[in-house]
Structure formats: structure tokens, C-alpha cells
Design an enzyme around this catalytic site. Structure first.
Site, PDB file in Angstrom:
ATOM      1  N   TYR A 249       0.828  -1.215   0.000  1.00  0.00           N
ATOM      2  CA  TYR A 249       0.000   0.000   0.000  1.00  0.00           C
ATOM      3  C   TYR A 249       0.859   1.261   0.000  1.00  0.00           C
ATOM      4  O   TYR A 249       0.390   2.327  -0.353  1.00  0.00           O
ATOM      5  CB  TYR A 249      -0.866   0.049   1.267  1.00  0.00           C
ATOM      6  CG  TYR A 249      -2.124  -0.782   1.270  1.00  0.00           C
ATOM      7  CD1 TYR A 249      -2.406  -1.705   0.270  1.00  0.00           C
ATOM      8  CD2 TYR A 249      -3.048  -0.628   2.307  1.00  0.00           C
ATOM      9  CE1 TYR A 249      -3.576  -2.454   0.308  1.00  0.00           C
ATOM     10  CE2 TYR A 249      -4.219  -1.371   2.341  1.00  0.00           C
ATOM     11  CZ  TYR A 249      -4.477  -2.285   1.346  1.00  0.00           C
ATOM     12  OH  TYR A 249      -5.629  -3.024   1.386  1.00  0.00           O
TER      13      TYR A 249
ATOM     14  N   CYS B 297      -2.240  -1.539  10.252  1.00  0.00           N
ATOM     15  CA  CYS B 297      -1.449  -1.018   9.151  1.00  0.00           C
ATOM     16  C   CYS B 297      -1.258   0.487   9.390  1.00  0.00           C
ATOM     17  O   CYS B 297      -2.247   1.215   9.517  1.00  0.00           O
ATOM     18  CB  CYS B 297      -2.222  -1.273   7.855  1.00  0.00           C
ATOM     19  SG  CYS B 297      -1.506  -0.547   6.385  1.00  0.00           S
TER      20      CYS B 297
ATOM     21  N   THR C  40      -0.050   2.639   7.324  1.00  0.00           N
ATOM     22  CA  THR C  40      -0.413   3.396   6.124  1.00  0.00           C
ATOM     23  C   THR C  40      -1.925   3.624   6.084  1.00  0.00           C
ATOM     24  O   THR C  40      -2.392   4.743   5.851  1.00  0.00           O
ATOM     25  CB  THR C  40       0.052   2.620   4.870  1.00  0.00           C
ATOM     26  OG1 THR C  40       1.426   2.272   5.045  1.00  0.00           O
ATOM     27  CG2 THR C  40      -0.119   3.431   3.616  1.00  0.00           C
TER      28      THR C  40
ATOM     29  N   CYS D  73       5.922   0.604  10.334  1.00  0.00           N
ATOM     30  CA  CYS D  73       5.135  -0.224   9.410  1.00  0.00           C
ATOM     31  C   CYS D  73       5.016  -1.581  10.076  1.00  0.00           C
ATOM     32  O   CYS D  73       6.012  -2.096  10.611  1.00  0.00           O
ATOM     33  CB  CYS D  73       5.864  -0.342   8.065  1.00  0.00           C
ATOM     34  SG  CYS D  73       5.214  -1.617   6.967  1.00  0.00           S
TER      35      CYS D  73
END
Ligand code: DGL
Length: 262
Positions: free
Chosen positions: A40, A71, A73, A182
């Protein structure tokens, strides 16, 4: 038992799920890996936001009573929209642990390894702005790491090369603390420790995220471990195998896996 949905672009969120198995074993979990679309980190903000809403919506349609956005992101690009769309459900997200890192760092220099999307996001930059007087942050996008981690081969020589390329300049600049921004990166912790020694403090916020989940959804009584179903948009058998290989706390849990087209 409540059913808790956990999603990520791929296998990264397993680092969070493993903490959930440890801290809240009796819940039933649905883990959704959107591996067909990973990574992503280099997608546009609009794409990540709309895909995250879609995945969250699917988990809620499967009767999940809470969702963990496992996640960084997706949290950075979509958590506000997700919370707005599903106000009736606790939504737990994850952010790079730059605040604890700033407190812990002796040199007041902190490296942050995260996806390009997270580092460019308004959410991350707003958090960073609150800490800039106290500490210097050296940010680096971990381009290329996620596709390699997705293969499950954590000994891949290219991983070592990329980590040296990304982390060496931080250490050279006197950073003593590294934030793993991450959820895929905690699986690289042993390799990071091997390459950079124990002098580099590594910050991983999985445990804090699950503590927050436990505050919002307490376990009634801790009895038998609940179940887990691994859903993948690409290869559910591979996801189940990698989960077994990468996680330490799955233990006697009842496990199943399924492909999904979302
Ligand atoms: N594991 C995710 C994160 O925490 C996404 C990584 C990616 O797909 O690029 O940011």
C-alpha cells in the site's frame, strides 16, 4: 465471545495479531490480508483510504464488533474516515511510535522507517510537528521491504542490503533509536539487531495498540483460546502457513483460512 477484525495490506498485521493472541486470547479473530494489492505504501492516499473503508466494511459485514487497522499506512490515510463511517464500532489504529522514541533517545536523534505514504501523510506530519523542538527525526521510506517480507523469506539477502542502505545513515548521524513505522517491519527486528547491535533501541508499538484494544473490549473471563480465520485476497493457504511460521502465540487456537474477493 466478541469477534474482532484485523486487517493489513498483507502479512504485516500478523505482528499485531500475535500481540492480540497474547494479551486477549479468548476473543475470536478474523484476519484479512489484502495481499493482492500489497504494498500500500506507494499507492495514492485516496486509493488507500477507499480500499481501507472497503475492507473495514467487509469485516463489519462478517459480524466483527471491533476492527483493528493493523497497518500504519491505512491508519494514516483512512482512520478518520473509517471512524466517521462506523461510529458504532471501536476502531483501533496504529501510528509510528515517535513520541516514546523521543523520550527514550539519549542523543535526541531518532530514525523513522515507514512507508512513503505514511511519511507523507498529514496525520504523521501533524504528530511530528508536536515533537520537533525536542528531537531530530531522520525519516526514511522502506521502499522494497514489504514485497520481500510478503514472500516470508526473512533471510533474503536483499533485505539485509536494503536495511543497511536505510538504517546506516541514521546510525552515522548518531541516532540511537529506530521507530518501526510499518507493521511488516517487526519481522525484521532480529535482522536489524544482528546488523546494528543492541545499541540501537527499536520501537515497535504493537503491544501498546493491543493494550488499547483490551481497554476498549475487555475479555469477560479468560478461558479457552478463541478461533482465528485467515482471509486473503490472494492466497489463503500461504497466509495460514506464514501465520504459523511468523507468530509465537497462536498455540492451540482453532485455525481456518479462506480466499475472499472483495
Ligand atoms: N503494513 C503496512 C503498514 O503498516 C503497509 C505496508 C505496505 O503495504 O506498504 O504501513
Amino acid at each position: 465471545m466478541p469477534k474482532i477484525g484485523v486487517f493489513d495490506s498483507g502479512i504485516g498485521g500478523l505482528s499485531i495479531l500475535d500481540e492480540a493472541f497474547l494479551q486477549a486470547p479468548s476473543h475470536d479473530y478474523l484476519y484479512l490480508a489484502d495481499s493482492v494489492n500489497a504494498p500500500y505504501g506507494e499507492q495514492s492516499s485516496a486509493w488507500v483510504a477507499s480500499r481501507s473503508l472497503q475492507l473495514c466494511s467487509w469485516l463489519i459485514s462478517q459480524s466483527c464488533s471491533a476492527v483493528v487497522v493493523a497497518c500504519n499506512t491505512a491508519t494514516a490515510q483512512a482512520i478518520d474516515q473509517i471512524r466517521k463511517k462506523f461510529p458504532q464500532i471501536p476502531i483501533i489504529g496504529i501510528e509510528p511510535g515517535i513520541k516514546p522514541a523521543a523520550t527514550l533517545s539519549q542523543t535526541k536523534k531518532v530514525g523513522v522507517l515507514a512507508t512513503a505514504s505514511t511519511l507523507q501523510s498529514e496525520k504523521f506530519n501533524a504528530l511530528l510537528a508536536t515533537l520537533l523542538g525536542d528531537c531530530e527525526f531522520i525519516t526514511q521510506a522502506g521502499v522494497g521491504l514489504v514485497p520481500l517480507i510478503e514472500t516470508g523469506d526473512l533471510q533474503h539477502p536483499q533485505l539485509e542490503q536494503l536495511l543497511i542502505q536505510y538504517i546506516n545513515p541514521m546510525v552515522q548521524a548518531n541516532a540511537d533509536t529506530l521507530v518501526l513505522g510499518c507493521t511488516h517491519y517487526p519481522f525484521l527486528e532480529p535482522l536489524i539487531q544482528k546488523l546494528f547491535g543492541l545499541n540501537l533501541h527499536v520501537i515497535n508499538t504493537s503491544s501498546a495498540v493491543i493494550k488499547q484494544m483490551c481497554r476498549l473490549i475487555p475479555e469477560a473471563t479468560i478461558s479457552e483460546p478463541g478461533s482465528v480465520t485467515y482471509y486473503s485476497t490472494q492466497n489463503s493457504a500461504q497466509l495460514e502457513t506464514l501465520a504459523k511460521q511468523l507468530m509465537s502465540h497462536q498455540r492451540a487456537r482453532q485455525v481456518s483460512s479462506e480466499m475472499v474477493a472483495i
